[in-house]
Design an enzyme around this catalytic site. Structure first.
Site, PDB file in Angstrom:
ATOM      1  N   CYS A 164      82.130 -18.780 -19.719  1.00  0.00           N
ATOM      2  CA  CYS A 164      81.178 -18.903 -18.630  1.00  0.00           C
ATOM      3  C   CYS A 164      80.160 -19.990 -18.961  1.00  0.00           C
ATOM      4  CB  CYS A 164      80.453 -17.573 -18.404  1.00  0.00           C
ATOM      5  SG  CYS A 164      81.568 -16.180 -18.121  1.00  0.00           S
ATOM      6  N   ARG A 169      80.219 -17.502 -13.759  1.00  0.00           N
ATOM      7  CA  ARG A 169      81.251 -16.685 -14.385  1.00  0.00           C
ATOM      8  C   ARG A 169      82.654 -17.241 -14.193  1.00  0.00           C
ATOM      9  NH1 ARG A 169      83.284 -10.529 -12.923  1.00  0.00           N
ATOM     10  NH2 ARG A 169      84.280 -10.116 -14.948  1.00  0.00           N
ATOM     11  N   LEU A 170      83.379 -17.339 -15.295  1.00  0.00           N
ATOM     12  CA  LEU A 170      84.825 -17.547 -15.290  1.00  0.00           C
ATOM     13  C   LEU A 170      85.432 -16.205 -15.670  1.00  0.00           C
ATOM     14  CD1 LEU A 170      87.312 -19.435 -15.102  1.00  0.00           C
ATOM     15  CD2 LEU A 170      86.989 -19.922 -17.537  1.00  0.00           C
ATOM     16  N   ASN A 183      78.251 -16.023 -22.711  1.00  0.00           N
ATOM     17  CA  ASN A 183      79.362 -16.970 -22.610  1.00  0.00           C
ATOM     18  C   ASN A 183      80.270 -16.748 -23.814  1.00  0.00           C
ATOM     19  OD1 ASN A 183      81.067 -19.254 -22.463  1.00  0.00           O
ATOM     20  ND2 ASN A 183      79.564 -20.537 -23.502  1.00  0.00           N
ATOM     21  N   GLY A 184      81.543 -16.412 -23.560  1.00  0.00           N
ATOM     22  CA  GLY A 184      82.482 -16.256 -24.665  1.00  0.00           C
ATOM     23  C   GLY A 184      83.322 -15.006 -24.546  1.00  0.00           C
ATOM     24  N   GLU A 185      83.849 -14.573 -25.687  1.00  0.00           N
ATOM     25  CA  GLU A 185      84.682 -13.372 -25.752  1.00  0.00           C
ATOM     26  C   GLU A 185      84.383 -12.625 -27.059  1.00  0.00           C
ATOM     27  OE1 GLU A 185      86.570 -12.505 -23.301  1.00  0.00           O
ATOM     28  OE2 GLU A 185      86.756 -14.381 -22.178  1.00  0.00           O
ATOM     29  N   ASP A 224      83.372  -6.764 -22.237  1.00  0.00           N
ATOM     30  CA  ASP A 224      82.803  -6.913 -23.575  1.00  0.00           C
ATOM     31  C   ASP A 224      81.309  -7.199 -23.488  1.00  0.00           C
ATOM     32  OD1 ASP A 224      83.340  -9.374 -22.411  1.00  0.00           O
ATOM     33  OD2 ASP A 224      84.164 -10.298 -24.203  1.00  0.00           O
ATOM     34  N   GLY A 244      94.896 -24.978 -31.854  1.00  0.00           N
ATOM     35  CA  GLY A 244      95.000 -24.925 -33.309  1.00  0.00           C
ATOM     36  C   GLY A 244      93.837 -25.477 -34.087  1.00  0.00           C
TER      37      GLY A 244
END
Length: 625
Positions: free
Chosen positions: A2, A54-55, A80-82, A105, A368
């Protein structure tokens, strides 16, 4: 993933709702699915604003909308994040009686904060930047993840105002904040292609460092570090045990990063790192993994064939994209806009273009980044050990040898870089030089005398203190803190979020980072065999021709383009009165360099790339105040 923005000020303004709306609108690309803003005041005459774009990735319902207030009503968050381990954390909190209204979360962070305060950060495994307003304490608590995967910028006026956001362009929407060049940081960019944290190329605009948090209360800002690599004592693990542990950590990291309520894919170059991720993803999915690769039109440097062979091996749903010199040129201004800074590398552009194509299929991709920095993937990690040898001390301090090496033609540029880097005795200067476009003396020769006299001493005083015991410890620590954070991770965040796509980085699980710094160095660098332990793990999943093939990287033939397709573009920018009137660069030196390159006398692609992007940044940002 986000976009967030906010402020805490004691300056009265009846228009703060519209101001906050303009702040989040500036980063609409980071979260096009929904938005909201909260503006409220407190007993200390403070005005707090929290805004969010928000995404939607986890819990796609409207319940997941932010800003989000806790069940208790004590705290409000923008995030913002996970948080990859949010599910077991939630189970534990529920067993203790904590209540939840969503499946996000985000709400886990709120309840953890109300339970543990600042120590909640010790429980989170993820990539994040968030701000929590605590109504009882009347303070803002702002944090960034351990490795700096998610960005957080801020500007602070002591005693009056604190403004923060996911991207700098958002902060400039706040009244009274103006664009001004950080000239010592500009010198940093000319040498390194990026600006080292905590500064940015804008004066007064700061980055929150990885593994750190801020507290803002009653006009005062406090910064603290909650995580860092400080224990470099090597664990007494056999190689087979270390290999098994790395395999298990990687599998768990990838499993966690595949948790999503929207489609997940992977960027695939056909190299070791991305191929190993795809192989492990395939083991954890009942459906074909969506993979994405990018290549150049009519180019000998394409890696598309390698990527296709890996895609075929694991029966992925594979997508290839090809870009042309015109695509490259037409995207330069866009990349600089999204980065809020000059573009550091040519790979920024294919990353942006591939992300736009990938968005048609997925909203999350695994990539990666981080493997080379943590497990010794770059040639310099193997060669730099020569500085500690008696033979090296003789060879790399010999003026005659130095003169011979530096007289070699451009085709020997890698050998020249290696020799000149190994000749530098100061550790930090040597670490910087390995990845610099050119040496400090070369960069300084391009700067005007007036500019150097005024700002060079400030730039030279910005060298950081480096943690570590051995040379490899310190070198990898430096790259993790600066090269990775300020260059590669900023590129990944901005170019992917420009396309509203979330990038997840399995190698940058903090548990893997701690593991990498505590295994024996011979497990990472075995003689001159780099990323040795990763390659041994990969043997379980990949064929030898993928594991051991020479690392190419995404090469863009800009040397030829600057002489042909982009010749006018280069001269219009770098030989213009607008460029020289800035007073930053030596006109004669720049003219000689650009003309020598265009005429094919010498290759100055790196210098031209640096100057070109800097001028694009000036024209598109600073000049357009």
């Amino acid at each position: 993933m986000c976009g967030l923005a906010g402020f805490y000020t004691n300056i009265a303004n009846s228009n703060y709702t519209n101001i906050l709306k303009s702040m989040i609108d500036a980063i609409h690309h980071r979260g096009p699915d929904s938005e909201d803003i909260h503006v409220f005041s407190n007993s200390n005459n403070g005005i707090v604003g929290l805004g969010h774009k928000r995404l939607s990735i986890i819990d796609l319902s409207v319940k997941g909308k932010q800003p989000m207030t806790s069940v208790s009503g004590k705290t409000t968050i923008v995030f913002n994040g996970e948080i990859y381990n949010y599910q077991p954390l939630r189970v534990e909190l529920e067993s203790e009686g904590w209540q939840f209204r969503t499946n996000t979360d985000t709400e886990v962070i709120l309840n953890l904060y109300e339970k543990y305060g600042e120590d909640c950060l010790q429980y989170l495994n993820g990539m994040f930047a968030f701000a929590i307003y605590d109504r009882e304490k009347e303070q803002l608590f702002i944090a960034r993840d351990r490795l700096g995967i998610r960005p957080l910028f801020y500007m602070y006026e002591p005693g009056s105002t604190f403004v923060f956001a996911s991207e700098i362009k958002s902060i400039f929407q706040f009244p009274g904040i103006h664009k001004s060049v950080n000239n010592s940081a500009l010198i940093d960019y000319t040498r390194n292609r990026y600006v080292s944290n905590p500064e940015t190329i804008y004066k007064g605009m700061m980055k929150l460092e990885p593994g750190s948090f801020l507290l803002y209360k009653q006009g005062q800002l406090t910064k603290k570090k909650y995580w860092d690599i400080t224990n470099f004592e090597k664990r007494n693990l056999s190689f087979s045990d270390a290999q098994m542990e790395l395999d298990q950590l990687m599998q768990d990291s990838i499993r966690l990063r595949m948790i999503s309520d929207v489609p997940v894919g992977a960027y695939l170059s056909g190299g070791l790192d991305s191929s190993l991720i795809v192989a492990m993803m395939a083991q954890n999915s009942s459906k074909p993994i969506k993979t994405f690769s990018v290549g150049l039109e009519n180019s000998q440097y394409n890696e598309l064939g390698y990527a296709k062979s890996v895609a075929d091996m694991f029966k992925t749903d594979h997508h290839e994209f090809v870009i042309s010199p015109k695509d490259f040129r037409d995207s330069l201004y866009q990349v600089v806009h999204f980065r809020d800074a000059p573009s550091s590398e040519t790979a920024d552009i294919p990353m942006l273009l591939m992300s736009r194509q990938a968005k048609k299929e997925v909203s999350v991709v695994l990539t990666g980044e981080g493997c080379d920095e943590l497990f010794g993937g770059y040639p310099k990690y193997a060669y730099d050990q020569l500085t500690d040898t008696a033979w090296g001390k003789i060879v790399f301090n010999n003026r005659l040898i130095s003169k011979m090496v530096n007289s070699l033609p451009y085709s020997f540029r890698k050998a020249k870089l290696a020799y000149n880097s190994l000749s530098i005795q100061d550790d930090v200067k040597r670490y910087r030089n390995w990845f610099a476009s050119f040496s400090e003396s070369q960069a300084d020769s391009l700067l005007s005398d007036e500019f150097k006299n005024q700002y060079l001493s400030d730039a030279s005083a910005r060298f950081p203190v480096i943690n570590g015991v051995t040379n490899l410890d310190k070198m990898q620590y430096y790259d993790m803190k600066f090269w990775l954070t300020d260059n590669l991770l900023e590129r990944g965040d901005r170019t992917m979020m420009a396309a509203s796509i979330e990038g997840r980085l399995p190698f940058l699980d903090y548990r893997l980072a701690e593991f990498a710094f505590r295994i024996k160095e011979s497990y990472k660098i075995n003689g001159f065999n780099r990323k040795y332990i990763v390659k041994k793990v990969a043997e379980k999943y990949l064929p030898n021709h993928i594991i051991n093939r020479k690392k190419i990287g995404f090469y863009m033939p800009i040397a030829d383009w600057f002489r042909n397709e982009m010749k006018d573009f280069v001269t219009d920018h770098l030989l213009s009165s607008t460029f020289f009137n800035r007073g930053i660069f030596n006109k004669k030196k720049v003219e000689e360099m650009v003309k020598a390159h265009i005429n094919g006398v010498t290759n100055h692609e790196k210098e031209i790339w640096m100057l070109l992007n800097l001028e694009i940044w000036f024209r598109s940002s600073v000049d357009r105040r």
